[in-house]
Scaffold this motif. Structure first.
Motif, PDB file in Angstrom:
ATOM      1  N   ILE A   1      -4.247  -7.889  16.659  1.00  0.00           N
ATOM      2  CA  ILE A   1      -3.615  -6.652  16.195  1.00  0.00           C
ATOM      3  C   ILE A   1      -3.282  -6.829  14.720  1.00  0.00           C
ATOM      4  O   ILE A   1      -2.716  -7.858  14.319  1.00  0.00           O
ATOM      5  CB  ILE A   1      -2.336  -6.346  16.992  1.00  0.00           C
ATOM      6  CG1 ILE A   1      -2.678  -6.167  18.467  1.00  0.00           C
ATOM      7  CG2 ILE A   1      -1.631  -5.118  16.440  1.00  0.00           C
ATOM      8  CD1 ILE A   1      -1.475  -5.993  19.356  1.00  0.00           C
ATOM      9  N   ILE A   2      -3.619  -5.824  13.911  1.00  0.00           N
ATOM     10  CA  ILE A   2      -3.392  -5.906  12.468  1.00  0.00           C
ATOM     11  C   ILE A   2      -1.900  -5.802  12.179  1.00  0.00           C
ATOM     12  O   ILE A   2      -1.231  -4.867  12.612  1.00  0.00           O
ATOM     13  CB  ILE A   2      -4.184  -4.815  11.732  1.00  0.00           C
ATOM     14  CG1 ILE A   2      -5.689  -5.059  11.921  1.00  0.00           C
ATOM     15  CG2 ILE A   2      -3.807  -4.786  10.254  1.00  0.00           C
ATOM     16  CD1 ILE A   2      -6.579  -4.028  11.285  1.00  0.00           C
ATOM     17  N   GLU A   3      -1.388  -6.790  11.436  1.00  0.00           N
ATOM     18  CA  GLU A   3       0.022  -6.846  11.055  1.00  0.00           C
ATOM     19  C   GLU A   3       0.252  -6.261   9.665  1.00  0.00           C
ATOM     20  O   GLU A   3       1.276  -5.636   9.420  1.00  0.00           O
ATOM     21  CB  GLU A   3       0.517  -8.295  11.075  1.00  0.00           C
ATOM     22  CG  GLU A   3       0.538  -8.916  12.447  1.00  0.00           C
ATOM     23  CD  GLU A   3       1.687  -8.411  13.277  1.00  0.00           C
ATOM     24  OE1 GLU A   3       2.825  -8.370  12.767  1.00  0.00           O
ATOM     25  OE2 GLU A   3       1.452  -8.037  14.433  1.00  0.00           O
ATOM     26  N   SER A   4      -0.678  -6.505   8.714  1.00  0.00           N
ATOM     27  CA  SER A   4      -0.554  -5.958   7.364  1.00  0.00           C
ATOM     28  C   SER A   4      -1.944  -5.833   6.752  1.00  0.00           C
ATOM     29  O   SER A   4      -2.882  -6.513   7.177  1.00  0.00           O
ATOM     30  CB  SER A   4       0.339  -6.830   6.482  1.00  0.00           C
ATOM     31  OG  SER A   4      -0.272  -8.077   6.243  1.00  0.00           O
ATOM     32  N   VAL A   5      -2.068  -4.925   5.778  1.00  0.00           N
ATOM     33  CA  VAL A   5      -3.347  -4.695   5.095  1.00  0.00           C
ATOM     34  C   VAL A   5      -3.192  -4.979   3.612  1.00  0.00           C
ATOM     35  O   VAL A   5      -2.113  -4.806   3.044  1.00  0.00           O
ATOM     36  CB  VAL A   5      -3.857  -3.249   5.311  1.00  0.00           C
ATOM     37  CG1 VAL A   5      -4.175  -3.001   6.768  1.00  0.00           C
ATOM     38  CG2 VAL A   5      -2.865  -2.227   4.805  1.00  0.00           C
ATOM     39  N   ASN A   6      -4.277  -5.458   2.985  1.00  0.00           N
ATOM     40  CA  ASN A   6      -4.304  -5.735   1.548  1.00  0.00           C
ATOM     41  C   ASN A   6      -5.337  -4.824   0.910  1.00  0.00           C
ATOM     42  O   ASN A   6      -6.521  -4.898   1.241  1.00  0.00           O
ATOM     43  CB  ASN A   6      -4.642  -7.200   1.292  1.00  0.00           C
ATOM     44  CG  ASN A   6      -3.636  -8.127   1.942  1.00  0.00           C
ATOM     45  OD1 ASN A   6      -2.443  -7.945   1.796  1.00  0.00           O
ATOM     46  ND2 ASN A   6      -4.127  -9.094   2.684  1.00  0.00           N
ATOM     47  N   CYS A   7      -4.886  -3.946   0.001  1.00  0.00           N
ATOM     48  CA  CYS A   7      -5.756  -2.944  -0.612  1.00  0.00           C
ATOM     49  C   CYS A   7      -6.164  -3.362  -2.017  1.00  0.00           C
ATOM     50  O   CYS A   7      -5.473  -4.136  -2.680  1.00  0.00           O
ATOM     51  CB  CYS A   7      -5.028  -1.604  -0.688  1.00  0.00           C
ATOM     52  SG  CYS A   7      -4.546  -0.948   0.911  1.00  0.00           S
ATOM     53  N   ASP A   8      -7.299  -2.800  -2.490  1.00  0.00           N
ATOM     54  CA  ASP A   8      -7.718  -2.997  -3.874  1.00  0.00           C
ATOM     55  C   ASP A   8      -7.114  -1.880  -4.724  1.00  0.00           C
ATOM     56  O   ASP A   8      -6.301  -1.089  -4.263  1.00  0.00           O
ATOM     57  CB  ASP A   8      -9.241  -3.040  -3.986  1.00  0.00           C
ATOM     58  CG  ASP A   8      -9.927  -1.752  -3.557  1.00  0.00           C
ATOM     59  OD1 ASP A   8      -9.224  -0.757  -3.288  1.00  0.00           O
ATOM     60  OD2 ASP A   8     -11.159  -1.736  -3.503  1.00  0.00           O
ATOM     61  N   ASN A   9      -7.503  -1.806  -5.995  1.00  0.00           N
ATOM     62  CA  ASN A   9      -6.944  -0.813  -6.915  1.00  0.00           C
ATOM     63  C   ASN A   9      -7.276   0.622  -6.520  1.00  0.00           C
ATOM     64  O   ASN A   9      -6.573   1.548  -6.895  1.00  0.00           O
ATOM     65  CB  ASN A   9      -7.439  -1.071  -8.335  1.00  0.00           C
ATOM     66  CG  ASN A   9      -6.906  -2.376  -8.878  1.00  0.00           C
ATOM     67  OD1 ASN A   9      -5.890  -2.866  -8.414  1.00  0.00           O
ATOM     68  ND2 ASN A   9      -7.593  -2.949  -9.845  1.00  0.00           N
ATOM     69  N   ASP A  10      -8.365   0.821  -5.774  1.00  0.00           N
ATOM     70  CA  ASP A  10      -8.772   2.158  -5.346  1.00  0.00           C
ATOM     71  C   ASP A  10      -8.112   2.584  -4.033  1.00  0.00           C
ATOM     72  O   ASP A  10      -8.366   3.674  -3.550  1.00  0.00           O
ATOM     73  CB  ASP A  10     -10.293   2.222  -5.180  1.00  0.00           C
ATOM     74  CG  ASP A  10     -11.017   2.020  -6.495  1.00  0.00           C
ATOM     75  OD1 ASP A  10     -10.446   2.394  -7.543  1.00  0.00           O
ATOM     76  OD2 ASP A  10     -12.140   1.498  -6.478  1.00  0.00           O
ATOM     77  N   GLY A  11      -7.324   1.718  -3.428  1.00  0.00           N
ATOM     78  CA  GLY A  11      -6.662   2.051  -2.168  1.00  0.00           C
ATOM     79  C   GLY A  11      -7.480   1.715  -0.941  1.00  0.00           C
ATOM     80  O   GLY A  11      -7.094   2.073   0.169  1.00  0.00           O
ATOM     81  N   ASN A  12      -8.603   1.030  -1.115  1.00  0.00           N
ATOM     82  CA  ASN A  12      -9.440   0.640   0.021  1.00  0.00           C
ATOM     83  C   ASN A  12      -8.976  -0.710   0.565  1.00  0.00           C
ATOM     84  O   ASN A  12      -8.718  -1.640  -0.198  1.00  0.00           O
ATOM     85  CB  ASN A  12     -10.909   0.527  -0.392  1.00  0.00           C
ATOM     86  CG  ASN A  12     -11.465   1.851  -0.855  1.00  0.00           C
ATOM     87  OD1 ASN A  12     -11.209   2.884  -0.256  1.00  0.00           O
ATOM     88  ND2 ASN A  12     -12.230   1.822  -1.937  1.00  0.00           N
ATOM     89  N   VAL A  13      -8.880  -0.801   1.879  1.00  0.00           N
ATOM     90  CA  VAL A  13      -8.469  -2.052   2.510  1.00  0.00           C
ATOM     91  C   VAL A  13      -9.619  -3.051   2.401  1.00  0.00           C
ATOM     92  O   VAL A  13     -10.757  -2.752   2.752  1.00  0.00           O
ATOM     93  CB  VAL A  13      -8.085  -1.828   3.983  1.00  0.00           C
ATOM     94  CG1 VAL A  13      -7.779  -3.147   4.673  1.00  0.00           C
ATOM     95  CG2 VAL A  13      -6.901  -0.891   4.079  1.00  0.00           C
TER      96      VAL A  13
END
Length: 80
Positions: A36-48
């Motif tokens: 189960i995903i606990e946290s997401v890391n996005c780039d500058n464009d907001g894409n995970v």
């Protein structure tokens, strides 16, 4: 003539906290761990681009949290 590019042209749903996923490993598909995903890391464009996920375990006191790129995930159940 220019070749049509297909890479990154399709807009896909980003992974979200609470999504249930399979983690692609170097074994047969029926052995892939689920998490189960606990946290997401996005780039500058907001894409995970990567996520931290909690692996399922029979022992609820011994659950691991690991970080993986989204290319190693297969979405099973979307979090609503």
């Amino acid at each position: 003539e220019w070749q049509d590019r297909r890479k990154w042209n399709l807009i896909k749903r980003n992974y979200r906290v609470g999504d249930v996923v399979f983690l692609k490993e170097d074994c047969s598909r029926n052995c892939w761990p689920m998490g189960i995903i606990e946290s997401v890391n996005c780039d500058n464009d907001g894409n995970v681009r990567s996520v931290e996920l909690r692996l399922s375990s029979k022992d609820s006191n011994n659950q691991k949290v690991i970080k993986r790129p989204i290319s190693k995930l297969v979405l099973l159940v979307e979090e609503n």
